[in-house]
Every structure is written in C-alpha cells, then in structure tokens.
Motif scaffolding. Structure first.
Motif, PDB file in Angstrom:
ATOM      1  N   MET A  81       0.852  -1.190  -0.149  1.00  0.00           N
ATOM      2  CA  MET A  81       0.338  -0.014   0.175  1.00  0.00           C
ATOM      3  C   MET A  81       1.068   1.590  -0.231  1.00  0.00           C
ATOM      4  N   ILE A  82       0.583   2.401  -0.847  1.00  0.00           N
ATOM      5  CA  ILE A  82       0.839   3.920  -0.450  1.00  0.00           C
ATOM      6  C   ILE A  82       0.463   4.180   0.382  1.00  0.00           C
ATOM      7  N   GLN A  83       1.236   4.470   1.134  1.00  0.00           N
ATOM      8  CA  GLN A  83       1.017   5.433   2.067  1.00  0.00           C
ATOM      9  C   GLN A  83       1.749   7.368   2.103  1.00  0.00           C
ATOM     10  N   VAL A  84      -0.086   7.903   1.990  1.00  0.00           N
ATOM     11  CA  VAL A  84       0.919   9.528   1.906  1.00  0.00           C
ATOM     12  C   VAL A  84       0.497  10.012   2.915  1.00  0.00           C
ATOM     13  N   THR A  85       1.477  11.105   3.519  1.00  0.00           N
ATOM     14  CA  THR A  85       1.861  11.768   4.997  1.00  0.00           C
ATOM     15  C   THR A  85       1.685  12.839   4.308  1.00  0.00           C
ATOM     16  N   ILE A  86       0.331  13.991   4.805  1.00  0.00           N
ATOM     17  CA  ILE A  86       0.715  15.468   4.341  1.00  0.00           C
ATOM     18  C   ILE A  86       1.157  15.618   6.006  1.00  0.00           C
ATOM     19  N   LYS A  87       2.311  16.992   5.819  1.00  0.00           N
ATOM     20  CA  LYS A  87       1.992  17.849   7.160  1.00  0.00           C
ATOM     21  C   LYS A  87       1.521  18.934   6.904  1.00  0.00           C
ATOM     22  N   LYS A  88       0.579  19.342   7.969  1.00  0.00           N
ATOM     23  CA  LYS A  88       0.540  20.484   7.966  1.00  0.00           C
ATOM     24  C   LYS A  88       0.751  21.566   8.964  1.00  0.00           C
ATOM     25  N   HIS A  89       1.327  23.298   8.878  1.00  0.00           N
ATOM     26  CA  HIS A  89       1.568  24.359  10.349  1.00  0.00           C
ATOM     27  C   HIS A  89       0.053  23.901  10.184  1.00  0.00           C
ATOM     28  N   GLY A  90      -0.385  23.964  12.132  1.00  0.00           N
ATOM     29  CA  GLY A  90      -1.428  24.314  12.667  1.00  0.00           C
ATOM     30  C   GLY A  90      -2.281  25.758  12.407  1.00  0.00           C
ATOM     31  N   PRO A  91      -1.786  26.536  12.592  1.00  0.00           N
ATOM     32  CA  PRO A  91      -2.885  27.575  12.445  1.00  0.00           C
ATOM     33  C   PRO A  91      -2.705  28.108  10.765  1.00  0.00           C
ATOM     34  N   SER A  92      -1.946  28.005   9.944  1.00  0.00           N
ATOM     35  CA  SER A  92      -2.587  28.971   9.086  1.00  0.00           C
ATOM     36  C   SER A  92      -2.397  27.624   7.789  1.00  0.00           C
ATOM     37  N   GLY A  93      -2.423  26.671   8.442  1.00  0.00           N
ATOM     38  CA  GLY A  93      -3.033  25.265   7.233  1.00  0.00           C
ATOM     39  C   GLY A  93      -2.258  25.108   6.010  1.00  0.00           C
ATOM     40  N   LYS A  94      -1.117  25.648   6.197  1.00  0.00           N
ATOM     41  CA  LYS A  94      -0.178  25.334   5.187  1.00  0.00           C
ATOM     42  C   LYS A  94       0.165  23.904   4.948  1.00  0.00           C
ATOM     43  N   ILE A  95       0.894  23.401   3.886  1.00  0.00           N
ATOM     44  CA  ILE A  95       1.892  22.148   3.358  1.00  0.00           C
ATOM     45  C   ILE A  95       3.098  22.875   3.591  1.00  0.00           C
ATOM     46  N   THR A  96       3.683  21.909   4.792  1.00  0.00           N
ATOM     47  CA  THR A  96       4.568  21.983   5.256  1.00  0.00           C
ATOM     48  C   THR A  96       5.690  20.929   4.389  1.00  0.00           C
ATOM     49  N   SER A  97       5.010  19.582   4.443  1.00  0.00           N
ATOM     50  CA  SER A  97       5.628  18.770   3.693  1.00  0.00           C
ATOM     51  C   SER A  97       5.108  17.091   2.805  1.00  0.00           C
ATOM     52  N   PHE A  98       4.917  16.625   3.029  1.00  0.00           N
ATOM     53  CA  PHE A  98       4.213  15.026   2.376  1.00  0.00           C
ATOM     54  C   PHE A  98       5.706  14.063   1.794  1.00  0.00           C
ATOM     55  N   THR A  99       4.956  13.162   2.137  1.00  0.00           N
ATOM     56  CA  THR A  99       6.368  11.693   2.075  1.00  0.00           C
ATOM     57  C   THR A  99       4.653  10.731   1.704  1.00  0.00           C
ATOM     58  N   MET A 100       4.944  10.099   0.571  1.00  0.00           N
ATOM     59  CA  MET A 100       5.063   9.053  -0.252  1.00  0.00           C
ATOM     60  C   MET A 100       5.741   7.292   0.290  1.00  0.00           C
ATOM     61  N   GLU A 101       5.763   6.873   0.373  1.00  0.00           N
ATOM     62  CA  GLU A 101       5.755   5.598   0.635  1.00  0.00           C
ATOM     63  C   GLU A 101       5.436   3.730   0.286  1.00  0.00           C
ATOM     64  N   GLY A 102       6.282   3.033   0.142  1.00  0.00           N
ATOM     65  CA  GLY A 102       5.252   2.071  -0.075  1.00  0.00           C
ATOM     66  C   GLY A 102       5.308   2.198  -1.759  1.00  0.00           C
ATOM     67  N   HIS A 103       4.324   0.889  -2.167  1.00  0.00           N
ATOM     68  CA  HIS A 103       3.978   0.390  -3.826  1.00  0.00           C
ATOM     69  C   HIS A 103       2.626  -0.371  -3.027  1.00  0.00           C
ATOM     70  N   ALA A 104       1.968  -0.067  -4.436  1.00  0.00           N
ATOM     71  CA  ALA A 104       0.477  -0.154  -4.440  1.00  0.00           C
ATOM     72  C   ALA A 104      -0.331  -1.578  -4.169  1.00  0.00           C
ATOM     73  N   GLU A 105       1.169  -2.291  -5.307  1.00  0.00           N
ATOM     74  CA  GLU A 105       0.488  -3.718  -4.955  1.00  0.00           C
ATOM     75  C   GLU A 105      -0.876  -3.968  -5.867  1.00  0.00           C
ATOM     76  N   PHE A 106      -1.279  -3.191  -6.846  1.00  0.00           N
ATOM     77  CA  PHE A 106      -2.393  -2.823  -7.467  1.00  0.00           C
ATOM     78  C   PHE A 106      -2.371  -4.160  -8.483  1.00  0.00           C
ATOM     79  N   ALA A 107      -0.968  -4.006  -8.958  1.00  0.00           N
ATOM     80  CA  ALA A 107      -0.791  -5.180 -10.380  1.00  0.00           C
ATOM     81  C   ALA A 107       0.542  -5.407 -10.529  1.00  0.00           C
TER      82      ALA A 107
END
Length: 111
Positions: free
Chosen positions: A1-27
C-alpha cells in the motif's frame, strides 16, 4: 500500500511537507495503474512548482522507487508561497480521488 503523509502547519493550514512511501501492489510492476497515477500526480505537482515558481523545495527520492519526500521551506515569499500551496492542494485533491476509488492500495493521512 502507498502511504501518503501530508504535514500542515497548525494555524495557517499550509502544507509544510509530504511523504509518499510503499507500493500500491494493485498489479504487477509496470502495469500498476494506482502506482502510475500517484506517481504522475505527485511528480506533476513538483514539476509544476519547480517550473512555475521560484521555490527551492527539498526533495528526496528512494533509489528503487517507493519513496518520495518534499519539504517546503518556510522562507518562501508570500506570493510564491500562495502558488506553491495551490499546486500542492491540487495534488492532494487528485490523490484523494485516487484514494476514494482504490482505498486498499493508497492511504492518505494528515498531521
């Protein structure tokens, strides 16, 4: 499974980072539509940011695929930051659309 983690800054809600890891294993490798979609969406967003803004993102990739991390620097001027955030939010919407239809293969978390 692909795990996506989106980090946002509290008050502003701005995206500060994202990480995608793993494989979907769909096919099997080379025919995995979920992996191809997630990859196209994330790299498309990063390429758009790098081409259309002056932002200097910190990007880290795994050698054999299955890992992508992007950190958005805090010192981006406001006008550029707005462009970066719009493009990243567009990426998130697209990833959520994939997740909606293929939830056994991709999962998105917000922190």
């Amino acid at each position: 499974m692909i795990q996506v983690t989106i980090k946002k800054h509290g008050p502003s809600g701005k995206i500060t980072s994202f990480t995608m890891e793993g494989h979907a294993e769909f096919a099997e490798y080379g025919k995995d539509l979920v992996c191809a979609a997630a990859t196209a969406v994330s790299f498309g967003a990063l390429n758009a940011i790098l081409s259309l803004t002056e932002a200097k993102l910190q990007i880290e990739q795994g050698r054999n695929g299955g890992f992508l991390r992007c950190i958005v620097p805090e010192n981006i001027p406001d006008g550029e930051q707005e462009k970066v955030q719009l493009l990243l939010e567009g990426m998130v919407v697209s990833l959520q659309t994939i997740e909606r239809d293929y939830s056994k293969h991709i999962n998105i978390n917000f922190h």
